[in-house]
Scaffold this active site. Structure first.
Site, PDB file in Angstrom:
ATOM      1  N   TYR A  16     -13.457   5.912  -3.650  1.00 58.43           N
ATOM      2  CA  TYR A  16     -14.520   6.001  -4.663  1.00 58.43           C
ATOM      3  C   TYR A  16     -15.895   5.986  -4.005  1.00 58.43           C
ATOM      4  CZ  TYR A  16     -10.791   5.163  -7.887  1.00 58.43           C
ATOM      5  OH  TYR A  16      -9.629   5.294  -8.575  1.00 58.43           O
ATOM      6  N   ASN A  40     -11.627  10.986   6.792  1.00 60.60           N
ATOM      7  CA  ASN A  40     -10.608  10.297   5.988  1.00 60.60           C
ATOM      8  C   ASN A  40      -9.242  10.478   6.639  1.00 60.60           C
ATOM      9  OD1 ASN A  40     -10.124   8.789   3.463  1.00 60.60           O
ATOM     10  ND2 ASN A  40      -8.785  10.500   2.975  1.00 60.60           N
ATOM     11  N   GLU A 173      -1.225  -5.173 -14.483  1.00 60.37           N
ATOM     12  CA  GLU A 173      -1.147  -3.741 -14.852  1.00 60.37           C
ATOM     13  C   GLU A 173       0.169  -3.130 -14.363  1.00 60.37           C
ATOM     14  OE1 GLU A 173      -4.841  -1.746 -13.590  1.00 60.37           O
ATOM     15  OE2 GLU A 173      -5.397  -1.808 -15.704  1.00 60.37           O
ATOM     16  N   ALA A 318     -13.784  -0.349  -8.520  1.00 54.77           N
ATOM     17  CA  ALA A 318     -14.187   1.054  -8.369  1.00 54.77           C
ATOM     18  C   ALA A 318     -15.557   1.254  -9.011  1.00 54.77           C
ATOM     19  CB  ALA A 318     -13.144   1.938  -9.039  1.00 54.77           C
ATOM     20  N   GLN A 319     -15.740   0.549 -10.117  1.00 53.84           N
ATOM     21  CA  GLN A 319     -17.016   0.617 -10.832  1.00 53.84           C
ATOM     22  C   GLN A 319     -18.172   0.263  -9.884  1.00 53.84           C
ATOM     23  OE1 GLN A 319     -18.983  -1.848 -14.498  1.00 53.84           O
ATOM     24  NE2 GLN A 319     -16.822  -2.099 -14.235  1.00 53.84           N
TER      25      GLN A 319
HETATM   26  P1  FAD Z   1     -10.698   2.995  -1.702  1.00 50.74           P
HETATM   27  O1  FAD Z   1     -10.824   3.658  -3.008  1.00 50.74           O
HETATM   28  O2  FAD Z   1      -9.491   2.153  -1.466  1.00 50.74           O
HETATM   29  O3  FAD Z   1     -10.788   4.118  -0.564  1.00 50.74           O
HETATM   30  C1  FAD Z   1     -10.666   3.862   0.808  1.00 50.74           C
HETATM   31  C2  FAD Z   1     -10.441   5.193   1.511  1.00 50.74           C
HETATM   32  O4  FAD Z   1     -10.510   4.985   2.924  1.00 50.74           O
HETATM   33  C3  FAD Z   1      -9.059   5.807   1.229  1.00 50.74           C
HETATM   34  O5  FAD Z   1      -9.204   7.185   0.990  1.00 50.74           O
HETATM   35  C4  FAD Z   1      -8.287   5.559   2.523  1.00 50.74           C
HETATM   36  O6  FAD Z   1      -7.300   6.552   2.790  1.00 50.74           O
HETATM   37  C5  FAD Z   1      -9.411   5.618   3.569  1.00 50.74           C
HETATM   38  N1  FAD Z   1      -9.114   4.860   4.784  1.00 50.74           N
HETATM   39  C6  FAD Z   1      -8.714   3.574   4.858  1.00 50.74           C
HETATM   40  N2  FAD Z   1      -8.580   3.207   6.138  1.00 50.74           N
HETATM   41  C7  FAD Z   1      -8.903   4.283   6.888  1.00 50.74           C
HETATM   42  C8  FAD Z   1      -8.983   4.522   8.293  1.00 50.74           C
HETATM   43  N3  FAD Z   1      -8.710   3.553   9.182  1.00 50.74           N
HETATM   44  N4  FAD Z   1      -9.362   5.744   8.725  1.00 50.74           N
HETATM   45  C9  FAD Z   1      -9.660   6.743   7.823  1.00 50.74           C
HETATM   46  N5  FAD Z   1      -9.612   6.562   6.491  1.00 50.74           N
HETATM   47  C10 FAD Z   1      -9.245   5.353   6.029  1.00 50.74           C
HETATM   48  N6  FAD Z   1     -11.399  -1.122 -10.228  1.00 50.74           N
HETATM   49  C11 FAD Z   1     -12.042  -0.797 -11.389  1.00 50.74           C
HETATM   50  O7  FAD Z   1     -13.273  -0.770 -11.423  1.00 50.74           O
HETATM   51  N7  FAD Z   1     -11.347  -0.476 -12.522  1.00 50.74           N
HETATM   52  C12 FAD Z   1     -10.000  -0.428 -12.544  1.00 50.74           C
HETATM   53  O8  FAD Z   1      -9.401  -0.132 -13.580  1.00 50.74           O
HETATM   54  C13 FAD Z   1      -9.292  -0.747 -11.353  1.00 50.74           C
HETATM   55  N8  FAD Z   1      -7.947  -0.679 -11.331  1.00 50.74           N
HETATM   56  C14 FAD Z   1      -7.283  -0.925 -10.158  1.00 50.74           C
HETATM   57  C15 FAD Z   1      -5.893  -0.795 -10.141  1.00 50.74           C
HETATM   58  C16 FAD Z   1      -5.188  -1.041  -8.972  1.00 50.74           C
HETATM   59  C17 FAD Z   1      -3.684  -0.898  -8.976  1.00 50.74           C
HETATM   60  C18 FAD Z   1      -5.887  -1.426  -7.788  1.00 50.74           C
HETATM   61  C19 FAD Z   1      -5.124  -1.681  -6.517  1.00 50.74           C
HETATM   62  C20 FAD Z   1      -7.269  -1.560  -7.801  1.00 50.74           C
HETATM   63  C21 FAD Z   1      -7.978  -1.305  -8.983  1.00 50.74           C
HETATM   64  N9  FAD Z   1      -9.377  -1.411  -9.026  1.00 50.74           N
HETATM   65  C22 FAD Z   1     -10.048  -1.106 -10.191  1.00 50.74           C
HETATM   66  C23 FAD Z   1     -10.145  -1.748  -7.822  1.00 50.74           C
HETATM   67  C24 FAD Z   1     -10.613  -0.434  -7.133  1.00 50.74           C
HETATM   68  O9  FAD Z   1      -9.529   0.463  -7.008  1.00 50.74           O
HETATM   69  C25 FAD Z   1     -11.231  -0.686  -5.761  1.00 50.74           C
HETATM   70  O10 FAD Z   1     -12.240  -1.651  -5.884  1.00 50.74           O
HETATM   71  C26 FAD Z   1     -11.806   0.629  -5.224  1.00 50.74           C
HETATM   72  O11 FAD Z   1     -10.750   1.519  -4.926  1.00 50.74           O
HETATM   73  C27 FAD Z   1     -12.663   0.418  -3.984  1.00 50.74           C
HETATM   74  O12 FAD Z   1     -13.167   1.662  -3.578  1.00 50.74           O
HETATM   75  P2  FAD Z   1     -13.407   1.967  -2.036  1.00 50.74           P
HETATM   76  O13 FAD Z   1     -14.057   3.304  -1.980  1.00 50.74           O
HETATM   77  O14 FAD Z   1     -14.058   0.819  -1.390  1.00 50.74           O
HETATM   78  O15 FAD Z   1     -11.928   2.041  -1.393  1.00 50.74           O
HETATM   79  P1  NAD Z   2      -6.734 -10.720  -7.279  1.00 50.90           P
HETATM   80  O1  NAD Z   2      -7.192 -11.499  -6.094  1.00 50.90           O
HETATM   81  O2  NAD Z   2      -7.705 -10.492  -8.360  1.00 50.90           O
HETATM   82  O3  NAD Z   2      -5.456 -11.427  -7.923  1.00 50.90           O
HETATM   83  C1  NAD Z   2      -4.437 -12.004  -7.135  1.00 50.90           C
HETATM   84  C2  NAD Z   2      -3.697 -13.060  -7.938  1.00 50.90           C
HETATM   85  O4  NAD Z   2      -2.635 -13.575  -7.130  1.00 50.90           O
HETATM   86  C3  NAD Z   2      -4.578 -14.231  -8.344  1.00 50.90           C
HETATM   87  O5  NAD Z   2      -4.447 -14.457  -9.726  1.00 50.90           O
HETATM   88  C4  NAD Z   2      -4.041 -15.377  -7.502  1.00 50.90           C
HETATM   89  O6  NAD Z   2      -4.140 -16.635  -8.166  1.00 50.90           O
HETATM   90  C5  NAD Z   2      -2.576 -14.978  -7.299  1.00 50.90           C
HETATM   91  N1  NAD Z   2      -1.988 -15.591  -6.096  1.00 50.90           N
HETATM   92  C6  NAD Z   2      -2.538 -15.711  -4.873  1.00 50.90           C
HETATM   93  N2  NAD Z   2      -1.714 -16.392  -4.044  1.00 50.90           N
HETATM   94  C7  NAD Z   2      -0.600 -16.687  -4.769  1.00 50.90           C
HETATM   95  C8  NAD Z   2       0.617 -17.364  -4.465  1.00 50.90           C
HETATM   96  N3  NAD Z   2       0.858 -17.863  -3.250  1.00 50.90           N
HETATM   97  N4  NAD Z   2       1.535 -17.476  -5.438  1.00 50.90           N
HETATM   98  C9  NAD Z   2       1.335 -16.954  -6.685  1.00 50.90           C
HETATM   99  N5  NAD Z   2       0.181 -16.322  -7.022  1.00 50.90           N
HETATM  100  C10 NAD Z   2      -0.768 -16.180  -6.086  1.00 50.90           C
HETATM  101  O7  NAD Z   2      -6.166  -9.326  -6.694  1.00 50.90           O
HETATM  102  P2  NAD Z   2      -5.847  -7.967  -7.470  1.00 50.90           P
HETATM  103  O8  NAD Z   2      -5.172  -8.235  -8.758  1.00 50.90           O
HETATM  104  O9  NAD Z   2      -5.165  -7.097  -6.466  1.00 50.90           O
HETATM  105  O10 NAD Z   2      -7.282  -7.358  -7.778  1.00 50.90           O
HETATM  106  C11 NAD Z   2      -8.154  -6.958  -6.708  1.00 50.90           C
HETATM  107  C12 NAD Z   2      -9.473  -6.452  -7.272  1.00 50.90           C
HETATM  108  O11 NAD Z   2      -9.253  -5.216  -7.968  1.00 50.90           O
HETATM  109  C13 NAD Z   2     -10.109  -7.414  -8.276  1.00 50.90           C
HETATM  110  O12 NAD Z   2     -11.483  -7.399  -8.105  1.00 50.90           O
HETATM  111  C14 NAD Z   2      -9.760  -6.823  -9.619  1.00 50.90           C
HETATM  112  O13 NAD Z   2     -10.734  -7.127 -10.585  1.00 50.90           O
HETATM  113  C15 NAD Z   2      -9.741  -5.323  -9.283  1.00 50.90           C
HETATM  114  N6  NAD Z   2      -8.826  -4.659 -10.236  1.00 50.90           N
HETATM  115  C16 NAD Z   2      -9.362  -4.308 -11.437  1.00 50.90           C
HETATM  116  C17 NAD Z   2      -8.538  -3.729 -12.383  1.00 50.90           C
HETATM  117  C18 NAD Z   2      -9.139  -3.330 -13.706  1.00 50.90           C
HETATM  118  O14 NAD Z   2     -10.333  -3.442 -13.880  1.00 50.90           O
HETATM  119  N7  NAD Z   2      -8.345  -2.848 -14.661  1.00 50.90           N
HETATM  120  C19 NAD Z   2      -7.181  -3.495 -12.104  1.00 50.90           C
HETATM  121  C20 NAD Z   2      -6.671  -3.880 -10.859  1.00 50.90           C
HETATM  122  C21 NAD Z   2      -7.523  -4.472  -9.926  1.00 50.90           C
END
Ligand code: FAD
Ligand code: NAD
Length: 405
Positions: A16, A40, A173, A318-319
């Site tokens: 992002y 990337n 999720e 991501a926001q």
């Molecule tokens: P990323 O989007 O993770 O991008 C990192 C990039 O770097 C990737 O393309 C990767 O391939 C590349 N990269 C990594 N290491 C290397 C390397 N060594 N060399 C070259 N390239 C590399 N946030 C929200 O705001 N709303 C949501 O609904 C939400 N839902 C989520 C759901 C899930 C399942 C997860 C896991 C996270 C969610 N998040 C959400 C959090 C959000 O996805 C992250 O905060 C966001 O992706 C961070 O953006 P970034 O650009 O820092 O990293």
């Molecule tokens: P997180 O750190 O938010 O949640 C991890 C959870 O694991 C916590 O509730 C923690 O108490 C639990 N945990 C840690 N150690 C544990 C243990 N030993 N045993 C049992 N439980 C344990 O991590 P995440 O859910 O991967 O989220 C990462 C970031 O991505 C956050 O900032 C989140 O807001 C964001 N995100 C946002 C969305 C969305 O907006 N819809 C969706 C996914 C992720």
């Protein structure tokens, strides 16, 4: 400077933050003003926010990824598909697996890595929702457990169980997708739904700690009603080949699929490159630059950005990553033009979480709470908004989730 005296801007990571920074730089600077390089690991960008769907197998993998050259014109930006190994920040140099690069300005957007907090056996035995490849593997592993079951006379029912460690947004999720996917897998492989347990284990007294209580209550009930077991106040101490060891009595919960969603930290490249770290991330200045390095910006999940009013860091989302990109793109332009830099100001649009395809919950516009279908639709609108910002109406039509017809 490059041979033609243009400053060279190198963006590391096409998530992002990296994609949106590159787009902003293209908009802010003419080709004569700067050379832009985007590095990337792969030739595609993926929707990190959709990875739980990919892992559960509720979305087609081709919807989740986008070829970078379909969005970024390679005649305008040099695209390098390679892995970053180290940043030699005192020499303005980046070491890649297959080459190296110098820069005048560097933007580090390498995202997150899973944090297992040193829990014994977790790295060896659990899957992670970490990137595109790790999630395809989870999807295939789950399906294999179901396909194998009726072919193996020694198969134990626990091999069908799916354990999700950590009840943050990623874990919840993911469970939301699983409660919809598992009945379909049961039907496909002639398995009684009653044989399969989906278990979420959360150490804190409640899933989604610190989130709005009404919304958490709704999420818990929705998942439980569709057959998920939610174990709250239960710490995971160890992960073995068989499952998690949890709680004060060291109970073993067995499963054929074990997924850890218990926490994230910044890319390990930051530490390898000698940056000072706060919980695996770089505490950046208000203009998003790394302390001591006026030409290095750190964005997205690699950055520790303080919310000065609340005296805590903003959550990695991501926001936030996309908003960092705007500030960074503007600040690099300002540096090239010898103008003052702007401070990053986070504009919170709210948080919405999916609980499967048709359910969800969240809060937008301050404290407006959404539940059920309205929340699920809002989540898809948020996802589609990003696609629109990234690739305009063409990308939205190709990959968007909200179908007008
Ligand atoms: P990323 O989007 O993770 O991008 C990192 C990039 O770097 C990737 O393309 C990767 O391939 C590349 N990269 C990594 N290491 C290397 C390397 N060594 N060399 C070259 N390239 C590399 N946030 C929200 O705001 N709303 C949501 O609904 C939400 N839902 C989520 C759901 C899930 C399942 C997860 C896991 C996270 C969610 N998040 C959400 C959090 C959000 O996805 C992250 O905060 C966001 O992706 C961070 O953006 P970034 O650009 O820092 O990293
Ligand atoms: P997180 O750190 O938010 O949640 C991890 C959870 O694991 C916590 O509730 C923690 O108490 C639990 N945990 C840690 N150690 C544990 C243990 N030993 N045993 C049992 N439980 C344990 O991590 P995440 O859910 O991967 O989220 C990462 C970031 O991505 C956050 O900032 C989140 O807001 C964001 N995100 C946002 C969305 C969305 O907006 N819809 C969706 C996914 C992720």
């Amino acid at each position: 400077m490059t041979l033609n005296n243009k400053p060279r801007i190198v963006v590391l990571g096409a998530g992002y933050a990296g994609m949106m920074t590159t787009k902003r730089l293209i908009k802010n600077l003419s080709p004569e003003e700067a050379e832009i390089i985007l590095v990337n690991k792969h030739n595609y960008h993926y929707q990190t926010t959709w990875l739980h769907e990919l892992a559960a197998g509720t979305i087609n993998q081709n919807q989740v990824r986008i070829m970078i050259r379909d969005i970024i014109n390679p005649n305008r930006v040099r695209l390098i598909y390679d892995t970053v190994v180290k940043i030699e920040k005192d020499d303005n140099r980046v070491i890649l697996e297959n080459s190296e690069l110098t820069y005048d300005y560097l933007v580090v957007c390498l995202g997150y890595e899973t944090n297992t907090f040193g829990i014994k056996g977790m790295d060896e035995h659990a899957f992670f929702i970490e990137d595109f490849d790790s999630c395809r593997l989870i999807r295939e592993h789950i399906e294999y457990q179901f396909a194998k079951f009726n072919n193996d006379p020694n198969a134990h029912e626990s091999s069908l169980n799916i354990l999700v460690g950590g009840g943050g947004f990623t874990g919840i999720e993911f469970v939301g997708e699983l409660v919809e996917k598992v009945p379909k897998l049961c039907k496909k492989y002639d398995i009684d739904r009653g044989k399969v347990k989906i278990v979420n284990v959360e150490a804190a007294p409640s899933i989604l700690p610190n989130f709005d209580k009404d919304l958490v209550t709704y999420a818990r009930k929705s998942l439980q009603e569709r057959g998920a077991h939610i174990m709250e106040g239960t710490r995971i101490h160890e992960c073995t080949e068989e499952g998690f060891i949890v709680g004060e009595n060291n109970e073993l919960i067995k499963a054929g699929t074990i997924v850890w969603t218990g926490g994230v930290t910044g890319s390990s490249i930051l530490g390898k490159s000698g940056f000072d770290l706060t919980k695996g991330k770089v505490t950046v200045h208000g203009d998003l630059r790394a302390p001591g390095y006026n030409n290095i910006f750190i964005l997205g999940d690699c950055a520790w950005v303080m919310d000065k009013q609340a005296n805590r860091p903003y959550p990695p989302t991501a926001q936030a990553a996309m908003q960092h990109a705007t500030t960074c793109g503007n600040n690099i332009r300002a540096l090239i033009h010898n103008e003052p830099l702007e401070e990053f100001v986070f504009s919170d649009k709210g948080t919405v979480a999916s609980l499967g395809v048709t359910d969800g919950m969240g809060a937008i516009l301050g404290d407006k709470k959404l539940y059920g279908k309205a929340a699920a639709t809002m989540k898809k609108v948020v996802d589609d908004r990003y696609l629109f910002l990234l690739g305009g109406p063409k990308l939205l039509l190709k990959k968007g989730k909200v179908r007008p017809f």
